[in-house]
Design an enzyme around this catalytic site. Structure first.
Site, PDB file in Angstrom:
ATOM      1  CG  HIS A  60      -4.319  -5.426   2.687  1.00 49.09           C
ATOM      2  ND1 HIS A  60      -4.204  -4.366   1.501  1.00 49.09           N
ATOM      3  CD2 HIS A  60      -4.734  -5.487   3.655  1.00 49.09           C
ATOM      4  CE1 HIS A  60      -5.421  -3.357   2.552  1.00 49.09           C
ATOM      5  NE2 HIS A  60      -5.266  -4.089   3.904  1.00 49.09           N
ATOM      6  CD  GLU A 106      -2.752  -1.532  -0.163  1.00 47.97           C
ATOM      7  OE1 GLU A 106      -2.868   0.102  -0.352  1.00 47.97           O
ATOM      8  OE2 GLU A 106      -3.836  -2.174   0.249  1.00 47.97           O
ATOM      9  CB  CYS A 110      -5.969  -2.838   7.142  1.00 49.63           C
ATOM     10  SG  CYS A 110      -6.021  -4.323   6.800  1.00 49.63           S
TER      11      CYS A 110
END
Length: 194
Positions: A166, A81, A144
């Site tokens: 992830h 991310e 998250c």
């Protein structure tokens, strides 16, 4: 003094509640040391208030050289991310709660924060060894995304690199053992970048 990297995974939630969360299962298999760096692993609750309290406390105590948060995402690739969001948190956590004003850091006026880690370099290294890894700008506006923004907000002031990873649900693209191996390699690459 040995540098420390904090690596976290999450407890079970939603469809994972009855069993295990693949993120924590992978994180807990990491060694205590890698490339001369001490790894500290922690399981995080899927609760906004608990994360909001624990993250600043843990970062202040450990003063890590880097932070890597890991969570379970959608089936498919392992996703690195690039950023986290400050607002839009409307999905109830394991306690049925949402954060005040739906924000990670209400006193912060910034809508999103980006990682300082070279995501493209990590992608190249992981893909070169055969892993299906992609970059993402959508950490999901749940725990998250929330933990990532909370950590980035703190880490940006100290210049500490922070990344969210992830992993897919076990058995969808990769087995749990393969997820463990991929995370081991990824953290190894990160420790070499410090």
């Amino acid at each position: 003094m040995t540098a420390t990297v904090l690596v976290t995974g999450f407890e079970p939630f939603d469809q994972h509640k009855a069993g295990v969360n693949p993120s924590w299962q992978a994180v807990r298999t990491l060694p205590q040391h890698m490339n001369g760096v001490a790894l500290v692993v922690q399981e995080m609750p899927v609760e906004y208030a608990a994360v909001k309290a624990r993250v600043p406390e843990t970062l202040a105590q450990l003063r890590p050289a880097c932070v890597v948060h890991v969570g379970v995402g959608k089936p498919g690739d392992i996703r690195l991310e690039r950023l986290a969001h400050n607002d839009g948190y409307a999905r109830p956590d394991n306690r049925g709660e949402i954060p005040p004003a739906g924000m990670a850091v209400p006193e912060c006026q910034i809508a999103e924060l980006r990682t300082s880690i070279d995501v493209d370099a990590l992608l190249d290294r992981m893909q070169a060894t055969g892993w299906s890894v992609t970059a993402s700008t959508d950490p999901g506006r749940y725990l998250c995304d929330f933990i990532y923004f909370t950590s980035l907000h703190i880490c940006s002031r100290s210049g500490t690199p922070c990344l969210f990873v992830h992993v897919p649900p076990a058995g969808k693209q990769y087995s749990q053992e393969e997820i463990n191996s991929a995370l081991h390699q990824l953290v190894g690459h990160i420790t070499k970048m410090l």
